[in-house]
Design a protein around this motif. Structure first.
Motif, mmCIF file in Angstrom:
data_model
loop_
_atom_site.group_PDB
_atom_site.id
_atom_site.type_symbol
_atom_site.label_atom_id
_atom_site.label_comp_id
_atom_site.label_asym_id
_atom_site.label_seq_id
_atom_site.Cartn_x
_atom_site.Cartn_y
_atom_site.Cartn_z
ATOM 1 N N PHE A 1 -9.328 16.733 10.995
ATOM 2 C CA PHE A 1 -7.799 16.114 11.400
ATOM 3 C C PHE A 1 -7.653 14.677 11.589
ATOM 4 O O PHE A 1 -6.803 13.885 11.432
ATOM 5 C CB PHE A 1 -7.298 16.784 12.416
ATOM 6 N N PHE A 2 -8.991 14.225 11.930
ATOM 7 C CA PHE A 2 -9.041 12.576 12.079
ATOM 8 C C PHE A 2 -9.825 11.772 11.213
ATOM 9 O O PHE A 2 -10.196 10.691 11.504
ATOM 10 C CB PHE A 2 -9.519 12.446 13.704
ATOM 11 N N MET A 3 -9.976 12.424 10.228
ATOM 12 C CA MET A 3 -11.006 11.479 8.964
ATOM 13 C C MET A 3 -10.564 10.269 8.644
ATOM 14 O O MET A 3 -11.116 9.085 8.545
ATOM 15 C CB MET A 3 -11.179 12.473 7.815
ATOM 16 N N LYS A 4 -9.092 10.260 8.625
ATOM 17 C CA LYS A 4 -8.815 8.627 8.021
ATOM 18 C C LYS A 4 -8.924 7.624 9.067
ATOM 19 O O LYS A 4 -9.657 6.566 8.679
ATOM 20 C CB LYS A 4 -7.177 8.838 7.643
ATOM 21 N N ASP A 5 -8.358 8.121 10.316
ATOM 22 C CA ASP A 5 -8.799 7.107 11.324
ATOM 23 C C ASP A 5 -10.105 6.816 11.763
ATOM 24 O O ASP A 5 -10.622 5.651 11.928
ATOM 25 C CB ASP A 5 -8.131 7.542 12.770
ATOM 26 N N ILE A 6 -11.022 7.945 11.557
ATOM 27 C CA ILE A 6 -12.483 7.806 11.723
ATOM 28 C C ILE A 6 -13.214 6.713 10.644
ATOM 29 O O ILE A 6 -13.823 6.029 11.020
ATOM 30 C CB ILE A 6 -13.130 9.180 11.810
ATOM 31 N N SER A 7 -12.646 7.009 9.294
ATOM 32 C CA SER A 7 -13.111 6.276 8.312
ATOM 33 C C SER A 7 -12.892 4.680 8.566
ATOM 34 O O SER A 7 -13.971 3.775 8.221
ATOM 35 C CB SER A 7 -12.499 6.671 6.892
ATOM 36 N N TYR A 8 -11.572 4.421 8.781
ATOM 37 C CA TYR A 8 -11.524 2.913 9.173
ATOM 38 C C TYR A 8 -12.178 2.466 10.257
ATOM 39 O O TYR A 8 -12.746 1.196 10.271
ATOM 40 C CB TYR A 8 -9.641 2.748 9.448
ATOM 41 N N LEU A 9 -12.315 3.317 11.362
ATOM 42 C CA LEU A 9 -13.089 2.783 12.570
ATOM 43 C C LEU A 9 -14.818 2.604 12.110
ATOM 44 O O LEU A 9 -15.257 1.750 12.505
ATOM 45 C CB LEU A 9 -13.199 3.923 13.460
ATOM 46 N N LEU A 10 -15.177 3.274 11.223
ATOM 47 C CA LEU A 10 -16.751 3.338 10.705
ATOM 48 C C LEU A 10 -16.662 2.148 9.366
ATOM 49 O O LEU A 10 -17.859 1.731 9.175
ATOM 50 C CB LEU A 10 -16.919 4.722 10.116
ATOM 51 N N GLY A 11 -15.651 1.414 9.206
ATOM 52 C CA GLY A 11 -15.831 0.032 8.480
ATOM 53 C C GLY A 11 -15.084 0.432 7.177
ATOM 54 O O GLY A 11 -15.529 -0.617 6.384
ATOM 55 N N ALA A 12 -14.617 1.559 6.640
ATOM 56 C CA ALA A 12 -14.015 1.543 5.489
ATOM 57 C C ALA A 12 -13.076 0.425 5.056
ATOM 58 O O ALA A 12 -12.059 0.181 5.823
ATOM 59 C CB ALA A 12 -13.505 2.933 5.110
ATOM 60 N N THR A 13 -13.208 -0.118 4.008
ATOM 61 C CA THR A 13 -12.188 -1.414 3.579
ATOM 62 C C THR A 13 -11.421 -0.235 2.670
ATOM 63 O O THR A 13 -11.134 0.819 2.348
ATOM 64 C CB THR A 13 -12.854 -2.189 2.655
ATOM 65 N N ASP A 14 -10.126 -1.187 2.278
ATOM 66 C CA ASP A 14 -9.175 -0.636 1.313
ATOM 67 C C ASP A 14 -9.568 0.084 0.050
ATOM 68 O O ASP A 14 -9.174 0.787 -0.634
ATOM 69 C CB ASP A 14 -7.900 -1.629 1.427
#
Length: 443
Positions: free
Chosen positions: A112-125
């Motif tokens: 459910f929270f993969m998008k937010d978690i990915s940004y939190l982990l440092g994913a760039t655009d």
């Protein structure tokens, strides 16, 4: 089981005994790396980098599995050594049910929270779409990964190392075949890699569960009486391995940040290649530790200190020889290892190659550190094991991260792990000497 775990062995017989666990772990690391090879060559280096972005979540999932697996195996093996068969069955069944429920809840939260978690982990655009796709599919299979890992741990604890190896190989072969089908033939991209990993683990799990219905298995599923004190003790005893995995996730996040800072997305891709190589080469030690732990736990529970001395002596020989061999191997074949993932014309190739040359010095100490942590877990001393793991995978890594990248930029990133492993070796020596008489640790 008594004959298997307590009979006198020559060094060659000892190696033959633990080899299935070593091969199993090497094979697991190999088919994990195959995912990276397919993704890198057929999807691209950005997709490869995105796997490393999601890696801390994978560390979280496997951290829980390894905590229950190592802590539970030690507790169960000691009970078997004490001839408490029904208690061992009850503990086994309770741990499997508890782990399934916990991992199911964890997987739902991650999805459910993969998008937010990915940004939190440092994913760039540039990496976010890849990270979300890969992460959600992996999260969906969370209960499968956890229970499959526990099945392998507990089959080894029951004394059947060959069957544990068999189901590992089956899962790996299926994973590799499905990688080709989903990525190359169907063009599913990074999602295909995640799906292949999940389905390979699922089929391996289903075969593994059949083991506990066999007449010759000691461990069997029963309706358990839940004793949450035992579950708590298992978690505490296996906490060192959980600490290792969580710390690895945190340090991977830190490494991703430093790689992005000093070399951009190419730096993250190079880091991913080095971590794959690291996982492959240290899997020998992870497998050895998993293979020898039930022997140590069983004989400590049975107070067979003569056998314990024999096992520790042979372990010392194995670790010394293999550490030197793996170090030489990593230096000699560094170019070939990196080239499997990326073409020499790519900037990522040169970053990864130089990094692997520097990183390789960690292999001289890492085997002893993995074994020392596993040793104290086998003896049900989770506190000391956790201290070793925390120092190795977090404290010394953070100290190194504050020093080396500031001085040497991207090259400083590759120095952090060798620095941490060397300092941890000193911690190992201190605790083994401190507890030598208490646990009859004669090497």
């Amino acid at each position: 089981m008594e004959n298997i775990f307590s009979k006198k062995l020559t060094f060659s017989q000892f190696l033959k005994f633990v080899m299935p666990a070593i091969i199993s772990m090497v094979f697991i690391s190999f088919y994990t790396i195959v995912d990276g090879i397919f993704v890198s060559n057929f999807v691209g280096s950005d997709a490869l980098a995105s796997i490393n972005i999601v890696l801390p979540l994978i560390n979280l999932v496997f951290g829980f599995a390894v905590m229950i697996g190592t802590g539970g195996s030690a507790v169960i093996a000691i009970k078997l050594g004490e001839k408490k068969i029904e208690e061992s069955k009850n503990t086994f069944s309770a741990l499997m049910i508890f782990s399934f429920v916990f991992s199911l809840i964890l997987g739902i939260i991650l999805c459910f929270f993969m998008k937010d978690i990915s940004y939190l982990l440092g994913a760039t655009d540039r990496l976010i779409d890849y990270s979300i796709t890969y992460g959600i599919i992996i999260a969906f299979f969370t209960p499968v990964f956890v229970i499959k890992s526990l099945v392998e741990f507990f089959i080894r604890t029951d004394g059947d190392f060959k069957f544990s190896l068999f189901i590992s190989i089956i899962g790996g072969v299926i994973n590799i075949v499905l990688d080709y089908v989903f990525i190359v033939i169907f063009g599913y991209g990074i999602g295909g890699a995640a799906l292949a990993t999940g389905l390979g683990a699922l089929i391996s799990l289903l075969i593994g569960l059949l083991y506990f219905r066999r007449e010759k298995s000691t461990l069997k599923f029963i309706k358990p009486k839940f004793d949450f004190k035992i579950i708590k003790d298992v978690c505490i005893n296996g906490s060192s391995e959980m600490v290792t995995e969580l710390s690895t996730g945190i340090t991977t996040l830190l490494f991703n940040y430093l790689a992005l800072k000093y070399a951009g997305e190419d730096g993250v891709a190079a880091l991913t290649i080095i971590l794959y190589a690291h996982f492959l080469l240290i899997s020998t030690y992870l497998g050895f530790s998993a293979g020898v732990s039930p022997i140590i736990s069983y004989n400590y529970g049975a107070r067979n200190y003569k056998k314990l001395k024999e096992v520790l002596k042979y372990s010392k020989y194995f670790l010394a020889f293999s550490s030197i061999f793996i170090f030489i191997f990593s230096i000699t074949f560094a170019k070939g290892i990196v080239q499997v993932f990326v073409d020499p014309s790519n900037n990522t190739y040169f970053l990864a190659l130089k990094g692997l040359y520097i990183f390789s010095f960690a292999f001289l100490a890492v085997g002893f550190n993995v074994f020392a942590s596993g040793l104290f877990t086998s003896l049900s001393n989770g506190k000391i094991s956790a201290i070793i793991s925390f120092a190795r995978a977090f404290l010394f890594v953070i100290i190194g991260a504050l020093i080396f990248p500031t001085l040497f930029e991207i090259d400083g990133l590759w120095l952090i792990v060798p620095f941490a492993e060397l300092l941890t070796l000193l911690i190992d020596i201190f605790f083994i000497k401190e507890y030598k008489d208490f646990y009859h640790l004669e090497f």
